[in-house]
Design a protein around this motif. Structure first.
Motif, PDB file in Angstrom:
ATOM      1  N   GLU A 151     -10.026  16.029   4.863  1.00  0.00           N
ATOM      2  CA  GLU A 151      -8.970  16.340   5.840  1.00  0.00           C
ATOM      3  C   GLU A 151      -9.070  15.409   7.048  1.00  0.00           C
ATOM      4  OE1 GLU A 151     -11.141  18.598   4.563  1.00  0.00           O
ATOM      5  OE2 GLU A 151      -9.721  19.360   3.064  1.00  0.00           O
ATOM      6  N   MET A 152     -10.299  15.025   7.410  1.00  0.00           N
ATOM      7  CA  MET A 152     -10.487  14.099   8.514  1.00  0.00           C
ATOM      8  C   MET A 152     -10.018  12.703   8.109  1.00  0.00           C
ATOM      9  SD  MET A 152     -14.217  15.640   9.569  1.00  0.00           S
ATOM     10  CE  MET A 152     -14.802  14.240  10.505  1.00  0.00           C
ATOM     11  N   ILE A 153     -10.347  12.324   6.885  1.00  0.00           N
ATOM     12  CA  ILE A 153      -9.939  10.995   6.375  1.00  0.00           C
ATOM     13  C   ILE A 153      -8.409  10.862   6.446  1.00  0.00           C
ATOM     14  CG2 ILE A 153      -9.747   9.675   4.209  1.00  0.00           C
ATOM     15  CD1 ILE A 153     -12.512   9.317   5.222  1.00  0.00           C
ATOM     16  N   LEU A 154      -7.707  11.920   6.038  1.00  0.00           N
ATOM     17  CA  LEU A 154      -6.235  11.891   6.096  1.00  0.00           C
ATOM     18  C   LEU A 154      -5.762  11.722   7.541  1.00  0.00           C
ATOM     19  CD1 LEU A 154      -3.453  12.205   4.742  1.00  0.00           C
ATOM     20  CD2 LEU A 154      -3.654  14.688   5.072  1.00  0.00           C
ATOM     21  N   GLN A 155      -6.384  12.447   8.467  1.00  0.00           N
ATOM     22  CA  GLN A 155      -6.001  12.307   9.878  1.00  0.00           C
ATOM     23  C   GLN A 155      -6.271  10.893  10.396  1.00  0.00           C
ATOM     24  OE1 GLN A 155      -7.725  15.349  12.405  1.00  0.00           O
ATOM     25  NE2 GLN A 155      -6.154  16.831  11.801  1.00  0.00           N
ATOM     26  N   PHE A 156      -7.409  10.328  10.018  1.00  0.00           N
ATOM     27  CA  PHE A 156      -7.726   8.961  10.453  1.00  0.00           C
ATOM     28  C   PHE A 156      -6.618   8.006  10.003  1.00  0.00           C
ATOM     29  CE2 PHE A 156     -12.590   9.866   9.951  1.00  0.00           C
ATOM     30  CZ  PHE A 156     -12.525  10.737  11.024  1.00  0.00           C
ATOM     31  N   ALA A 157      -6.196   8.180   8.758  1.00  0.00           N
ATOM     32  CA  ALA A 157      -5.170   7.280   8.212  1.00  0.00           C
ATOM     33  C   ALA A 157      -3.856   7.447   8.963  1.00  0.00           C
ATOM     34  CB  ALA A 157      -4.987   7.554   6.719  1.00  0.00           C
ATOM     35  N   LYS A 158      -3.495   8.705   9.250  1.00  0.00           N
ATOM     36  CA  LYS A 158      -2.223   8.948   9.952  1.00  0.00           C
ATOM     37  C   LYS A 158      -2.277   8.399  11.376  1.00  0.00           C
ATOM     38  CE  LYS A 158      -0.451  13.047   7.531  1.00  0.00           C
ATOM     39  NZ  LYS A 158      -0.124  14.474   7.678  1.00  0.00           N
ATOM     40  N   MET A 159      -3.419   8.566  12.053  1.00  0.00           N
ATOM     41  CA  MET A 159      -3.546   8.057  13.413  1.00  0.00           C
ATOM     42  C   MET A 159      -3.535   6.521  13.409  1.00  0.00           C
ATOM     43  SD  MET A 159      -6.095  10.770  15.357  1.00  0.00           S
ATOM     44  CE  MET A 159      -7.565  10.608  14.361  1.00  0.00           C
ATOM     45  N   ASN A 172       5.822  -0.974   8.703  1.00  0.00           N
ATOM     46  CA  ASN A 172       5.402  -0.043   7.641  1.00  0.00           C
ATOM     47  C   ASN A 172       3.985  -0.363   7.185  1.00  0.00           C
ATOM     48  OD1 ASN A 172       7.955   1.427   7.290  1.00  0.00           O
ATOM     49  ND2 ASN A 172       8.733  -0.566   6.610  1.00  0.00           N
ATOM     50  N   PRO A 173       3.006   0.082   7.957  1.00  0.00           N
ATOM     51  CA  PRO A 173       1.626  -0.284   7.619  1.00  0.00           C
ATOM     52  C   PRO A 173       1.174   0.327   6.292  1.00  0.00           C
ATOM     53  CG  PRO A 173       1.677   1.184   9.538  1.00  0.00           C
ATOM     54  CD  PRO A 173       3.087   0.921   9.168  1.00  0.00           C
ATOM     55  N   THR A 174       0.353  -0.432   5.557  1.00  0.00           N
ATOM     56  CA  THR A 174      -0.190   0.072   4.300  1.00  0.00           C
ATOM     57  C   THR A 174      -1.624   0.557   4.522  1.00  0.00           C
ATOM     58  OG1 THR A 174      -0.890  -2.165   3.735  1.00  0.00           O
ATOM     59  CG2 THR A 174       1.224  -1.440   2.853  1.00  0.00           C
ATOM     60  N   VAL A 175      -2.026   1.506   3.667  1.00  0.00           N
ATOM     61  CA  VAL A 175      -3.352   2.128   3.777  1.00  0.00           C
ATOM     62  C   VAL A 175      -4.041   2.026   2.423  1.00  0.00           C
ATOM     63  CG1 VAL A 175      -4.587   4.300   4.172  1.00  0.00           C
ATOM     64  CG2 VAL A 175      -2.521   3.795   5.489  1.00  0.00           C
ATOM     65  N   GLY A 176      -5.311   1.647   2.435  1.00  0.00           N
ATOM     66  CA  GLY A 176      -6.106   1.646   1.196  1.00  0.00           C
ATOM     67  C   GLY A 176      -7.430   2.339   1.460  1.00  0.00           C
ATOM     68  N   GLN A 177      -7.914   3.069   0.467  1.00  0.00           N
ATOM     69  CA  GLN A 177      -9.223   3.715   0.624  1.00  0.00           C
ATOM     70  C   GLN A 177     -10.299   2.876  -0.058  1.00  0.00           C
ATOM     71  OE1 GLN A 177     -11.109   8.046   0.208  1.00  0.00           O
ATOM     72  NE2 GLN A 177     -10.313   7.379  -1.762  1.00  0.00           N
ATOM     73  N   LYS A 192     -12.580  11.153  -4.088  1.00  0.00           N
ATOM     74  CA  LYS A 192     -11.619  11.762  -5.024  1.00  0.00           C
ATOM     75  C   LYS A 192     -10.654  12.680  -4.280  1.00  0.00           C
ATOM     76  CE  LYS A 192     -15.119  11.924  -8.512  1.00  0.00           C
ATOM     77  NZ  LYS A 192     -15.946  12.772  -9.358  1.00  0.00           N
ATOM     78  N   ASN A 193     -11.210  13.522  -3.412  1.00  0.00           N
ATOM     79  CA  ASN A 193     -10.352  14.472  -2.703  1.00  0.00           C
ATOM     80  C   ASN A 193      -9.524  13.785  -1.616  1.00  0.00           C
ATOM     81  OD1 ASN A 193     -11.162  16.666  -4.272  1.00  0.00           O
ATOM     82  ND2 ASN A 193     -13.003  16.952  -3.028  1.00  0.00           N
ATOM     83  N   SER A 194     -10.104  12.782  -0.964  1.00  0.00           N
ATOM     84  CA  SER A 194      -9.339  12.044   0.041  1.00  0.00           C
ATOM     85  C   SER A 194      -8.180  11.310  -0.623  1.00  0.00           C
ATOM     86  CB  SER A 194     -10.241  11.032   0.766  1.00  0.00           C
ATOM     87  OG  SER A 194     -11.283  11.697   1.445  1.00  0.00           O
ATOM     88  N   HIS A 195      -8.450  10.753  -1.796  1.00  0.00           N
ATOM     89  CA  HIS A 195      -7.398  10.044  -2.535  1.00  0.00           C
ATOM     90  C   HIS A 195      -6.203  10.951  -2.786  1.00  0.00           C
ATOM     91  CE1 HIS A 195      -5.613   7.253  -5.450  1.00  0.00           C
ATOM     92  NE2 HIS A 195      -5.495   8.270  -6.282  1.00  0.00           N
ATOM     93  N   LYS A 196      -6.496  12.199  -3.176  1.00  0.00           N
ATOM     94  CA  LYS A 196      -5.401  13.164  -3.404  1.00  0.00           C
ATOM     95  C   LYS A 196      -4.596  13.386  -2.134  1.00  0.00           C
ATOM     96  CE  LYS A 196      -7.704  15.836  -6.968  1.00  0.00           C
ATOM     97  NZ  LYS A 196      -8.693  16.922  -7.015  1.00  0.00           N
ATOM     98  N   LEU A 197      -5.300  13.611  -1.014  1.00  0.00           N
ATOM     99  CA  LEU A 197      -4.605  13.875   0.253  1.00  0.00           C
ATOM    100  C   LEU A 197      -3.837  12.640   0.729  1.00  0.00           C
ATOM    101  CD1 LEU A 197      -7.246  15.926   2.314  1.00  0.00           C
ATOM    102  CD2 LEU A 197      -5.224  16.770   1.090  1.00  0.00           C
ATOM    103  N   LEU A 198      -4.456  11.473   0.618  1.00  0.00           N
ATOM    104  CA  LEU A 198      -3.832  10.237   1.106  1.00  0.00           C
ATOM    105  C   LEU A 198      -2.568   9.907   0.316  1.00  0.00           C
ATOM    106  CD1 LEU A 198      -7.087   8.120   1.612  1.00  0.00           C
ATOM    107  CD2 LEU A 198      -5.498   8.787   3.441  1.00  0.00           C
ATOM    108  N   TYR A 204       0.446   4.574   1.389  1.00  0.00           N
ATOM    109  CA  TYR A 204      -0.850   4.562   0.698  1.00  0.00           C
ATOM    110  C   TYR A 204      -0.796   3.741  -0.589  1.00  0.00           C
ATOM    111  CZ  TYR A 204      -5.199   6.276  -1.374  1.00  0.00           C
ATOM    112  OH  TYR A 204      -6.449   6.366  -1.943  1.00  0.00           O
ATOM    113  N   LEU A 205      -1.652   2.718  -0.654  1.00  0.00           N
ATOM    114  CA  LEU A 205      -1.672   1.840  -1.829  1.00  0.00           C
ATOM    115  C   LEU A 205      -2.655   2.319  -2.887  1.00  0.00           C
ATOM    116  CD1 LEU A 205      -1.814  -1.724  -0.190  1.00  0.00           C
ATOM    117  CD2 LEU A 205       0.202  -0.416  -0.920  1.00  0.00           C
ATOM    118  N   GLY A 206      -3.512   3.290  -2.539  1.00  0.00           N
ATOM    119  CA  GLY A 206      -4.521   3.766  -3.482  1.00  0.00           C
ATOM    120  C   GLY A 206      -5.894   3.253  -3.110  1.00  0.00           C
TER     121      GLY A 206
END
Lengths: 328, 328
Positions: A151-159, A172-177, A192-198, A204-206
């Motif tokens: 849940e924190m990882i998702l917030q980091f990406a959104k911020m 349109n910034p892209t995000v990769g994990q 695995k779980n962050s990937h689902k949320l992202l 999100y590019l994956g």
């Protein structure tokens, strides 16, 4: 707009913070500066410059937090440090932002403690500008949260997305994990779980791999703070390591001096994105205020750019955009 | 000594494994080779070479595991693959070792499953040779164990120490743990507790940071498999990224062609440690047998060197030294 500047932060104080503040007021008539630090040190340094004294002010803070001090104990014991005093002034509304090239850990701890967190934020994060062959990407988290939750990882990406759009001008910034492979089932439970949320994010590019970092595959690299810190410091070491490798080769090959000069010049130009000067600084995303940190070695130009980035964060209402992104 | 070679492993099969096997028998009269793969493919490839047919033999294995196949399903479903058949021959004592430039994950899974673990080993590990400005260091774990326990980290370091001493010829190898800072209290519980355990090793230098990697600060870099995999792939990407950066600069600066050639030549020589050819391959440490994996792009010389490394592992009794190191 009034921006507080840590006059005794970084490797080259008070020279570079003071010079950067003078540069900023010279270039932008809307900027006023609050220089925070020991009064005698700062006023003596100011004597070296000609500047508009109606726009550069002084806020006395007798203590200095060293670059290598333990963040938690420094924040607890040095309540009259430039960092604590500057952030308190920001909290009280005496300035719109605080910027520093000082101790990153202490800045994060003090920003979180003094300013508090934005509504809905689980944990603030450290963002680092990351040089690639395409320019500058963002690495999040760069060391604040060694063991984040998905849940924190998702917030980091959104911020990070909001910072990229508002301040770096990427529509349109892209995000990769960062992961050990591209497939959804790769990594630990965290990836695995962050990937689902992202995956709910449009940009999100994956999953991406270590081999993609230097090629600038995405605008934002998302990872835990442990991996982020290792990757950040590894990247920062590349120019020096490379210079030493080339220098050893040229010595053993007896390359002519003129040729050596040309090669170093091409290398320097090639690695110019590794020069953080034009980025200046990045905010602690998620704190209830505008607090930016710059590279310890920040030049006057880098400090000036950090001041301008802080002003942009305020003007673009980055924080209220973060609140609405996280709470909708 | 009979060494089994995966004739259909890596990016360039059957050419490179077969050529490497022929080179090895040519250089070392004590080596015999068992080429494992589809009989028709391998015997046709052998026709291109002149070799001592009393010392190169063929073991039929009709199936091939692809470089990108999922390790677990490949090992389960392809029981007649060169990897499964070669490792089974090793288990049955038909050869002293098995070497392959194939799918690393499948090789680790099959080696662990078919050969079993050495007495006292919690989990086998993947070791990767890592280029630095001082030469080659070892990175452990390079991706086998994403979330190891401190006790496993200690075993990885002890096994790496034996490999360094016996095969790489480093009398007193040093060990450093990758961390976000040098102090004992840095990192997550994994790093803190591993640091305590590692401190019992004579060669342990303590925690090291991302910035130390390229400078070859230690002979062995110890980390979890997640960080190790990211750092490994990042490092492998440096030569290409650098070449592209320099090429872009030279184009925009209109550097003369002759000058460009000289610069590329110096760059190539500087990055020669990034060429894995002379390392050849590294064993899966902790399995009850001698199973080595090489880079997917292994040249014939790299395959030859991997065969010689395998022979050295057997001659130097690496496995019995590991058993006595871990159980005393």
């Amino acid at each position: 707009m009034m921006i507080a500047v840590d006059a005794v932060g970084g490797d080259h104080y008070p020279e570079n913070p003071v010079a950067g503040a003078v540069l900023a007021t010279g270039e932008n008539p809307d900027i006023q500066i609050l220089l925070v630090g020991p009064e005698d040190v700062v006023s003596e340094e100011l004597l070296k410059h000609s500047y508009d004294s109606s726009r550069i002010h002084l806020l006395h803070a007798p203590q200095i937090i060293g670059m290598d001090e333990s963040p938690s104990s420094a924040v607890k014991t040095k309540q009259s440090s430039s960092i604590a005093v500057g952030l308190a002034a920001h909290k009280q509304g005496k300035c719109s932002a605080f910027v520093s090239a000082g101790n990153t850990g202490a800045l994060l701890a003090a920003s979180t403690f003094i300013l508090g967190k934005l509504e809905g934020v689980i944990r603030p994060t450290i963002v680092a500008p990351y040089p690639t062959i395409k320019g500058i990407s963002l690495l999040i988290d760069a060391g604040a949260n060694l063991e984040p939750k998905p849940e924190m990882i998702l917030q980091f990406a959104k911020m990070g997305e909001i910072f990229c759009r508002e301040i770096m001008g990427i529509e349109n910034p892209t995000v990769g994990q960062l992961n050990v492979g591209e497939e959804a089932e790769k990594g630990t439970d965290l990836q695995k779980n962050s990937h689902k949320l992202l995956s709910q994010m449009k940009g999100y590019l994956g999953n991406i791999e270590g081999k993609d970092i230097l090629f600038g595959k995405t605008d934002i690299y998302i990872t835990d703070g442990f991996t982020g810190n290792v990757v950040l410091k590894f990247g920062e070491s590349i120019p020096d390591a490379l210079q030493q490798m080339l220098s050893l080769t040229m010595k053993s090959e007896a390359v002519q001096e003129e040729m050596q000069r040309q090669i170093y010049s091409i290398l320097e130009k090639s690695l110019k994105t590794f020069n953080y000067e034009h980025v200046g600084g990045v905010p602690f995303l998620g704190v209830d205020g505008t607090s930016l940190v710059g590279h310890g070695g920040s030049s006057p130009v880098a400090i000036k750019n950090m001041i301008f980035s802080a002003a942009q964060c305020v003007e673009h209402k980055v924080n209220s955009k973060i609140i609405s992104s996280l709470n909708n």
